[in-house]
Motif scaffolding. Structure first.
Motif, PDB file in Angstrom:
ATOM      1  N   THR A 138      37.851  35.800  29.581  1.00  0.00           N
ATOM      2  CA  THR A 138      37.756  35.322  28.205  1.00  0.00           C
ATOM      3  C   THR A 138      38.713  36.154  27.364  1.00  0.00           C
ATOM      4  O   THR A 138      38.681  37.387  27.409  1.00  0.00           O
ATOM      5  N   TRP A 139      39.578  35.475  26.638  1.00  0.00           N
ATOM      6  CA  TRP A 139      40.548  36.217  25.829  1.00  0.00           C
ATOM      7  C   TRP A 139      40.443  35.812  24.370  1.00  0.00           C
ATOM      8  O   TRP A 139      40.102  34.689  24.038  1.00  0.00           O
ATOM      9  N   GLN A 140      40.712  36.774  23.522  1.00  0.00           N
ATOM     10  CA  GLN A 140      40.566  36.579  22.080  1.00  0.00           C
ATOM     11  C   GLN A 140      41.801  35.867  21.539  1.00  0.00           C
ATOM     12  O   GLN A 140      42.902  36.409  21.555  1.00  0.00           O
ATOM     13  N   ARG A 141      41.586  34.667  21.050  1.00  0.00           N
ATOM     14  CA  ARG A 141      42.667  33.870  20.478  1.00  0.00           C
ATOM     15  C   ARG A 141      42.609  34.013  18.959  1.00  0.00           C
ATOM     16  O   ARG A 141      42.077  33.173  18.252  1.00  0.00           O
ATOM     17  N   GLU A 142      43.154  35.113  18.487  1.00  0.00           N
ATOM     18  CA  GLU A 142      43.005  35.461  17.073  1.00  0.00           C
ATOM     19  C   GLU A 142      44.045  34.725  16.238  1.00  0.00           C
ATOM     20  O   GLU A 142      45.120  35.239  15.941  1.00  0.00           O
ATOM     21  N   MET A 155      38.040  32.298  20.863  1.00  0.00           N
ATOM     22  CA  MET A 155      38.029  32.685  22.272  1.00  0.00           C
ATOM     23  C   MET A 155      38.472  31.511  23.138  1.00  0.00           C
ATOM     24  O   MET A 155      38.217  30.351  22.815  1.00  0.00           O
ATOM     25  N   PHE A 210      37.575  40.601  29.777  1.00  0.00           N
ATOM     26  CA  PHE A 210      37.681  40.278  28.351  1.00  0.00           C
ATOM     27  C   PHE A 210      38.956  40.910  27.822  1.00  0.00           C
ATOM     28  O   PHE A 210      39.133  42.132  27.902  1.00  0.00           O
ATOM     29  N   TRP A 211      39.846  40.077  27.282  1.00  0.00           N
ATOM     30  CA  TRP A 211      41.149  40.553  26.814  1.00  0.00           C
ATOM     31  C   TRP A 211      41.243  40.379  25.302  1.00  0.00           C
ATOM     32  O   TRP A 211      41.198  39.259  24.789  1.00  0.00           O
ATOM     33  N   ASP A 212      41.404  41.504  24.613  1.00  0.00           N
ATOM     34  CA  ASP A 212      41.489  41.469  23.153  1.00  0.00           C
ATOM     35  C   ASP A 212      42.855  41.956  22.662  1.00  0.00           C
ATOM     36  O   ASP A 212      42.997  42.380  21.513  1.00  0.00           O
ATOM     37  N   ASP A 213      43.868  41.892  23.527  1.00  0.00           N
ATOM     38  CA  ASP A 213      45.185  42.436  23.183  1.00  0.00           C
ATOM     39  C   ASP A 213      46.273  41.363  23.130  1.00  0.00           C
ATOM     40  O   ASP A 213      47.456  41.681  23.107  1.00  0.00           O
ATOM     41  N   GLU A 307      48.000  47.737  23.560  1.00  0.00           N
ATOM     42  CA  GLU A 307      47.105  47.075  22.614  1.00  0.00           C
ATOM     43  C   GLU A 307      47.894  46.254  21.605  1.00  0.00           C
ATOM     44  O   GLU A 307      49.070  46.535  21.334  1.00  0.00           O
ATOM     45  N   ARG A 308      47.251  45.272  21.041  1.00  0.00           N
ATOM     46  CA  ARG A 308      47.859  44.486  19.980  1.00  0.00           C
ATOM     47  C   ARG A 308      48.154  45.379  18.774  1.00  0.00           C
ATOM     48  O   ARG A 308      47.429  46.331  18.500  1.00  0.00           O
TER      49      ARG A 308
END
Length: 317
Positions: A138-142, A155, A210-213, A307-308
């Motif tokens: 699951t990755w964060q699609r910000e 997400m 989980f990918w938040d970058d 990191e982002r």
């Protein structure tokens, strides 16, 4: 009317004199149908209907398959509209091509398929019929302004599956993450599992599911195109580095604006992709040409994923 772009807008565009030379690089069904040596489809973009063109792809062709199919949403892909449908109808749609795609995967190969919350259950059902699911990323699609009457959708999922759970390639050391240490911990006065650097304190960590970058491509990024659902090069770099070796073949049956092929090329892999929309294929070929001189992937520097919003630290690292 042509779109008026800001001066620092780096979104890819096609110049009139580029179109025909780029078009000549594409393999249409007519061209593919007369190819007897199937190695000639490697490092090529196939322009046409995926159902028809899959017949010209050899079985057990790819070491890694990455799929970003139309989600179960109404979406206009450059004049080609995909309409939302019932879950049952979407399941039927997946059944028209997904089993055939799985035949193109080598016995020790891996497959990743992308989706959102609405279609992810359908994807899981489709994948389970053909392969062994190893995980769900699951990755964060910000991106986006949010919704007034619902939770903002930020997400997306990527299902990770293999043909043989006892024989597949996975290199976790190739996808290490570099993260800033907020509360540095020391033992005997020395950093524990982190390093003090000019730009701050950082540690290398193993990636989770989980990918938040991830940053969605936008207008100031050179990889950006006008494709409405473009995935970032950084996102696909993680999949390709973890699940393929140099010179392996990466196949994408819904190539879009070419991210899979471009990242595969930048990382020393071979590639093949299918895309129905000709303009998207031309964007792909232009991006592939640019990759000859620029193999950089934003957010992937010195063999690690940052990191982002850490560009300044990357430059100092």
């Amino acid at each position: 009317m042509d779109k008026q772009r800001a001066a620092n807008n780096r979104t890819l565009t096609l110049l009139p004199d580029e179109i025909e030379p780029l078009k000549a690089k594409l393999l249409t069904e007519e061209k593919v149908s007369v190819i007897t040596d199937k190695s000639q489809i490697i490092n090529k973009t196939l322009n046409g209907d995926v159902i028809k063109l899959l017949d010209y792809i050899p079985d057990e062709f790819a070491d890694l398959i990455i799929i970003d199919p139309p989600y179960n949403l109404t979406k206009d892909f450059n004049g080609m509209k995909f309409n939302s449908r019932t879950d049952e109808s979407y399941d039927d749609y997946l059944a028209t091509w997904f089993p055939k795609v799985c035949q193109k995967l080598k016995n020790n190969g891996s497959l990743y398929i992308c989706g959102d919350w609405k279609c992810t259950s359908s994807l899981q059902r489709a994948v389970e019929k053909e392969l062994t699911i190893m995980n769900r990323i699951t990755w964060q699609r910000e991106k986006g302004r949010g919704a007034k009457n619902n939770w903002k959708n930020a997400m997306e999922d990527i299902w990770f599956a293999v043909k043989n759970p006892n024989d597949y390639y996975f290199n976790v050391d190739a996808v290490m993450q570099k993260r800033k240490v907020i509360a540095p911990y020391k033992v005997d006065g020395k950093p524990k599992d982190w390093k003090e650097e000019e730009s701050g304190n950082f540690r290398l960590t193993y990636p989770s599911n989980f990918w938040d970058d991830i940053s969605i491509p936008f207008w100031s990024m050179p990889e950006n195109t006008d494709h409405p659902t473009q995935k970032s090069e950084k996102l696909y770099a993680k999949l390709i580095l973890a699940s393929s070796k140099p010179d392996n073949i990466i196949f994408d049956p819904f190539l879009g604006s070419g991210t899979t092929s471009v990242v595969a090329k930048k990382l020393g892999r071979r590639y093949c992709g299918i895309e129905l929309n000709q303009e998207y294929c031309l964007w792909t070929e232009k991006r592939l040409a640019q990759a000859d001189s620029d193999k950089s992937i934003q957010g992937y520097v010195d063999g690690v994923f940052w990191e982002r919003n850490s560009l300044n630290a990357q430059k100092k690292g």
